[in-house]
Structure formats: C-alpha cells, structure tokens
Design a protein around this motif. Structure first.
Motif, PDB file in Angstrom:
ATOM      1  N   ASP A 211       0.821  -1.214   0.000  1.00  0.00           N
ATOM      2  CA  ASP A 211       0.000   0.000   0.000  1.00  0.00           C
ATOM      3  C   ASP A 211       0.851   1.259   0.000  1.00  0.00           C
ATOM      4  OD1 ASP A 211      -2.269  -1.519  -0.046  1.00  0.00           O
ATOM      5  OD2 ASP A 211      -2.642  -1.391   2.118  1.00  0.00           O
ATOM      6  N   LYS A 212       1.978   1.204   0.712  1.00  0.00           N
ATOM      7  CA  LYS A 212       2.863   2.371   0.749  1.00  0.00           C
ATOM      8  C   LYS A 212       3.385   2.724  -0.641  1.00  0.00           C
ATOM      9  CE  LYS A 212       4.627   1.964   5.479  1.00  0.00           C
ATOM     10  NZ  LYS A 212       5.847   1.753   6.300  1.00  0.00           N
ATOM     11  N   LYS A 213       3.553   1.703  -1.472  1.00  0.00           N
ATOM     12  CA  LYS A 213       4.086   1.925  -2.824  1.00  0.00           C
ATOM     13  C   LYS A 213       2.993   1.899  -3.879  1.00  0.00           C
ATOM     14  CE  LYS A 213       8.529  -0.123  -1.568  1.00  0.00           C
ATOM     15  NZ  LYS A 213       9.541  -1.155  -1.874  1.00  0.00           N
ATOM     16  N   SER A 214       1.741   1.980  -3.403  1.00  0.00           N
ATOM     17  CA  SER A 214       0.575   1.993  -4.312  1.00  0.00           C
ATOM     18  C   SER A 214       0.544   0.759  -5.208  1.00  0.00           C
ATOM     19  CB  SER A 214       0.576   3.268  -5.161  1.00  0.00           C
ATOM     20  OG  SER A 214       0.518   4.410  -4.337  1.00  0.00           O
ATOM     21  N   ILE A 215       0.913  -0.374  -4.630  1.00  0.00           N
ATOM     22  CA  ILE A 215       0.882  -1.638  -5.362  1.00  0.00           C
ATOM     23  C   ILE A 215      -0.309  -2.454  -4.877  1.00  0.00           C
ATOM     24  CG2 ILE A 215       2.092  -3.814  -5.800  1.00  0.00           C
ATOM     25  CD1 ILE A 215       4.711  -2.312  -5.393  1.00  0.00           C
ATOM     26  N   LYS A 216      -1.093  -2.924  -5.816  1.00  0.00           N
ATOM     27  CA  LYS A 216      -2.258  -3.742  -5.478  1.00  0.00           C
ATOM     28  C   LYS A 216      -1.980  -5.189  -5.877  1.00  0.00           C
ATOM     29  CE  LYS A 216      -7.292  -3.941  -5.918  1.00  0.00           C
ATOM     30  NZ  LYS A 216      -8.487  -3.347  -6.559  1.00  0.00           N
ATOM     31  N   ILE A 217      -2.147  -6.076  -4.919  1.00  0.00           N
ATOM     32  CA  ILE A 217      -1.879  -7.498  -5.172  1.00  0.00           C
ATOM     33  C   ILE A 217      -3.211  -8.229  -5.274  1.00  0.00           C
ATOM     34  CG2 ILE A 217      -0.730  -9.587  -4.346  1.00  0.00           C
ATOM     35  CD1 ILE A 217       1.121  -7.817  -2.708  1.00  0.00           C
ATOM     36  N   ASN A 218      -3.459  -8.852  -6.415  1.00  0.00           N
ATOM     37  CA  ASN A 218      -4.681  -9.628  -6.625  1.00  0.00           C
ATOM     38  C   ASN A 218      -4.335 -11.107  -6.657  1.00  0.00           C
ATOM     39  OD1 ASN A 218      -6.471  -7.396  -6.863  1.00  0.00           O
ATOM     40  ND2 ASN A 218      -5.756  -7.068  -8.969  1.00  0.00           N
ATOM     41  N   PHE A 219      -5.069 -11.885  -5.913  1.00  0.00           N
ATOM     42  CA  PHE A 219      -4.860 -13.330  -5.886  1.00  0.00           C
ATOM     43  C   PHE A 219      -6.104 -14.003  -6.462  1.00  0.00           C
ATOM     44  CE2 PHE A 219      -4.865 -17.298  -3.026  1.00  0.00           C
ATOM     45  CZ  PHE A 219      -4.261 -18.043  -4.024  1.00  0.00           C
ATOM     46  N   ARG A 220      -5.973 -14.515  -7.669  1.00  0.00           N
ATOM     47  CA  ARG A 220      -7.104 -15.168  -8.335  1.00  0.00           C
ATOM     48  C   ARG A 220      -6.831 -16.661  -8.454  1.00  0.00           C
ATOM     49  NH1 ARG A 220      -8.631 -12.798 -13.901  1.00  0.00           N
ATOM     50  NH2 ARG A 220      -6.379 -12.983 -14.217  1.00  0.00           N
ATOM     51  N   LYS A 221      -7.734 -17.449  -7.959  1.00  0.00           N
ATOM     52  CA  LYS A 221      -7.614 -18.899  -8.070  1.00  0.00           C
ATOM     53  C   LYS A 221      -8.218 -19.338  -9.397  1.00  0.00           C
ATOM     54  CE  LYS A 221      -8.063 -19.632  -3.065  1.00  0.00           C
ATOM     55  NZ  LYS A 221      -8.811 -20.347  -2.006  1.00  0.00           N
ATOM     56  N   MET A 222      -7.370 -19.819 -10.285  1.00  0.00           N
ATOM     57  CA  MET A 222      -7.851 -20.274 -11.594  1.00  0.00           C
ATOM     58  C   MET A 222      -8.507 -21.648 -11.484  1.00  0.00           C
ATOM     59  SD  MET A 222      -7.011 -17.634 -13.207  1.00  0.00           S
ATOM     60  CE  MET A 222      -7.426 -18.137 -14.871  1.00  0.00           C
ATOM     61  N   THR A 223      -8.192 -22.364 -10.417  1.00  0.00           N
ATOM     62  CA  THR A 223      -8.786 -23.680 -10.196  1.00  0.00           C
ATOM     63  C   THR A 223      -8.812 -23.945  -8.697  1.00  0.00           C
ATOM     64  OG1 THR A 223      -8.613 -26.042 -10.729  1.00  0.00           O
ATOM     65  CG2 THR A 223      -6.561 -24.859 -10.321  1.00  0.00           C
ATOM     66  N   GLU A 224      -9.514 -24.965  -8.290  1.00  0.00           N
ATOM     67  CA  GLU A 224      -9.590 -25.295  -6.873  1.00  0.00           C
ATOM     68  C   GLU A 224      -8.234 -25.829  -6.393  1.00  0.00           C
ATOM     69  OE1 GLU A 224     -11.265 -25.327  -3.205  1.00  0.00           O
ATOM     70  OE2 GLU A 224     -12.153 -24.572  -5.076  1.00  0.00           O
ATOM     71  N   LEU A 225      -7.695 -25.212  -5.357  1.00  0.00           N
ATOM     72  CA  LEU A 225      -6.375 -25.598  -4.854  1.00  0.00           C
ATOM     73  C   LEU A 225      -6.513 -26.681  -3.796  1.00  0.00           C
ATOM     74  CD1 LEU A 225      -4.732 -22.061  -4.515  1.00  0.00           C
ATOM     75  CD2 LEU A 225      -4.465 -23.701  -6.371  1.00  0.00           C
ATOM     76  N   GLN A 226      -5.707 -27.717  -3.952  1.00  0.00           N
ATOM     77  CA  GLN A 226      -5.745 -28.837  -3.022  1.00  0.00           C
ATOM     78  C   GLN A 226      -4.659 -28.663  -1.958  1.00  0.00           C
ATOM     79  OE1 GLN A 226      -8.131 -31.150  -3.330  1.00  0.00           O
ATOM     80  NE2 GLN A 226      -8.892 -30.155  -5.187  1.00  0.00           N
ATOM     81  N   GLU A 227      -4.788 -29.419  -0.878  1.00  0.00           N
ATOM     82  CA  GLU A 227      -3.734 -29.430   0.122  1.00  0.00           C
ATOM     83  C   GLU A 227      -2.483 -30.096  -0.449  1.00  0.00           C
ATOM     84  OE1 GLU A 227      -5.054 -31.297   3.698  1.00  0.00           O
ATOM     85  OE2 GLU A 227      -5.798 -29.416   4.540  1.00  0.00           O
ATOM     86  N   ILE A 228      -1.345 -29.585  -0.068  1.00  0.00           N
ATOM     87  CA  ILE A 228      -0.079 -30.159  -0.526  1.00  0.00           C
ATOM     88  C   ILE A 228       0.825 -30.384   0.686  1.00  0.00           C
ATOM     89  CG2 ILE A 228      -0.207 -29.021  -2.774  1.00  0.00           C
ATOM     90  CD1 ILE A 228       1.945 -27.056  -1.706  1.00  0.00           C
ATOM     91  N   GLU A 229       1.837 -31.208   0.488  1.00  0.00           N
ATOM     92  CA  GLU A 229       2.844 -31.408   1.530  1.00  0.00           C
ATOM     93  C   GLU A 229       3.968 -30.400   1.310  1.00  0.00           C
ATOM     94  OE1 GLU A 229       4.427 -35.242   2.071  1.00  0.00           O
ATOM     95  OE2 GLU A 229       2.632 -36.070   3.003  1.00  0.00           O
ATOM     96  N   THR A 230       4.191 -29.544   2.289  1.00  0.00           N
ATOM     97  CA  THR A 230       5.235 -28.535   2.164  1.00  0.00           C
ATOM     98  C   THR A 230       5.700 -28.114   3.548  1.00  0.00           C
ATOM     99  OG1 THR A 230       5.806 -26.393   1.169  1.00  0.00           O
ATOM    100  CG2 THR A 230       3.632 -26.578   2.153  1.00  0.00           C
ATOM    101  N   ASP A 231       6.781 -27.370   3.583  1.00  0.00           N
ATOM    102  CA  ASP A 231       7.265 -26.772   4.822  1.00  0.00           C
ATOM    103  C   ASP A 231       6.760 -25.329   4.837  1.00  0.00           C
ATOM    104  OD1 ASP A 231       8.807 -25.342   6.739  1.00  0.00           O
ATOM    105  OD2 ASP A 231      10.319 -26.911   6.699  1.00  0.00           O
ATOM    106  N   PRO A 232       5.808 -24.992   5.694  1.00  0.00           N
ATOM    107  CA  PRO A 232       5.216 -23.643   5.683  1.00  0.00           C
ATOM    108  C   PRO A 232       6.252 -22.533   5.838  1.00  0.00           C
ATOM    109  CG  PRO A 232       3.898 -25.111   7.031  1.00  0.00           C
ATOM    110  CD  PRO A 232       5.144 -25.861   6.688  1.00  0.00           C
ATOM    111  N   LEU A 233       7.272 -22.752   6.697  1.00  0.00           N
ATOM    112  CA  LEU A 233       8.286 -21.721   6.911  1.00  0.00           C
ATOM    113  C   LEU A 233       9.107 -21.482   5.644  1.00  0.00           C
ATOM    114  CD1 LEU A 233       9.748 -19.782   8.780  1.00  0.00           C
ATOM    115  CD2 LEU A 233      11.208 -21.671   9.513  1.00  0.00           C
ATOM    116  N   LEU A 234       9.569 -22.565   5.000  1.00  0.00           N
ATOM    117  CA  LEU A 234      10.349 -22.415   3.771  1.00  0.00           C
ATOM    118  C   LEU A 234       9.487 -21.845   2.648  1.00  0.00           C
ATOM    119  CD1 LEU A 234      12.454 -25.716   3.785  1.00  0.00           C
ATOM    120  CD2 LEU A 234      13.139 -23.432   4.529  1.00  0.00           C
TER     121      LEU A 234
END
Length: 215
Positions: free
Chosen positions: A184-207
C-alpha cells in the motif's frame, strides 16, 4: 623327389608360423594399447567425480610422459577443489556467525520500537510515522538476516525440511496479507485469483513463506 607328406608338413609349418606371428602381433598391440585404455578408464571415472589414483609408468617414453602430465593435472585440480571447498566453508561460517551476531541487536531494536509505539501518548503524528518507518526498515533487516542464516544452513547441509499437509491457497493469502502494508505504501495492489480449486499439498510452511517473500 619330395613326397606329398613333406609338402603337407611344410604347409602345416607355414600355417603354424602365421598363427604364431598373429598371436605375437596381437599380444604386442594389446600391450601397447593397454596403458591407453587404462588411462581412458581413469579419466572417465574422474569425470564422473570418482577419486582415482593415476599409476606411475617407468621409463621416459611418450606414454610415461602422458601419464605424468595427466597425473600432474589431476593433482593440481584436486588441490584447487580443496582450496575452493575450504574457502566456501569459511564463507558459510562467516555468514552464519555474522547473522547470529546481528539478530540480537535487531531484535532489541524491534522490542524498543514496539514499546515506544504502544506508549505513544507523548508522540505526535510525525514522530509516530518516523518510528513506524524505522520499525519496517528493521523488519526488512531481520528478514534479510533470516535469509542469510537459511543460506548458510542450506550450504552447510543443515536445512531440515518439515513437511506437513497445508492449504496452499491459505498460505498464499496469508503472505499477501503480511505484505499488504508495504504494498500500500508503494501503491501496489496485489490480486490473488484462483484459476482452479487448490488442493492441500505437503510442504514446509516456513520455507514456503521465505520463498514467497523472495518472489
């Protein structure tokens, strides 16, 4: 006049002589090419990363000189690789030590700024704004130090991946929310559009979070 058996004897002797000459020639060729085949096998193994000792050939012929040259080149390469490994180890240790030394003062600065902001009754708007800017800059430094530590751990083989089921969409949205103030400070707008239904995955949340911040 010689008999037929005499001619058969001469013919047989000639055949035996030819076979003997062929066997001698084959043995000489094999003896001459064996060092080349051996050196070729050694070079192939070295190219594959295997450690092979190059034998010493007696004499001063061309083959002995070739073995000597290859052995000297191999020893020089091994010495250079060892030097690079030592330099890389020192670099990793330096990054790790420097990052750990930086974490303590940065954490202290963060805590002090938070205390000041929580007791902002005596601060005017301009002073509060400056403190918030300092806080954000300090946060970026903390993130940078964390990335340096991760790099040092990765190079040292100390990264432990803790896989677990995670909602990839939720992780992405969470990271976007955390970046929203800076955007917001840099007047940047971030849009997150899901093109398909996202499934759960195995990942390391921190990494995953660190990778997303870098992007």
């Amino acid at each position: 006049m010689p008999s037929d058996s005499f001619y058969l004897f001469l013919f047989g002797l000639w055949i035996i002589t030819l076979i003997a000459e062929f066997l001698i020639f084959f043995a000489l060729v094999r003896r001459a090419t064996k060092p080349i085949k051996t050196l070729s096998s050694i070079a192939f193994d070295i190219a594959q990363g295997k450690n092979r000792e190059i034998p010493r050939l007696e004499g001063s012929g061309e083959m002995a000189q070739l073995y000597y040259s290859v052995r000297m080149m191999h020893d020089s390469m091994r010495a250079n690789v060892q030097k690079l490994e030592n330099v890389n180890k020192l670099k990793t240790e330096f990054i790790s030590i420097a990052s750990h030394q930086l974490r303590t003062p940065l954490s202290s600065i963060k805590w002090l700024i938070e205390v000041l902001l929580e007791n902002d009754k005596n601060l005017d708007a301009a002073q509060k704004k400056r403190l918030e800017d300092i806080y954000q800059s300090n946060e970026r430094l903390i993130t940078l130090v964390a990335d340096l530590l991760s790099t040092a751990k990765l190079e040292g083989g100390q990264i432990v991946v803790k896989r677990q089921k995670a909602d990839i969409g939720g992780l992405i949205q969470s990271e976007i929310n955390m970046q929203k103030i800076e955007a917001d400070k840099k007047s940047i707008k971030i849009n997150f559009r899901k093109m398909t239904e996202l499934q759960e995955i195995e990942t390391d949340p921190l990494l995953f979070s660190q990778a997303f911040k870098n992007l």
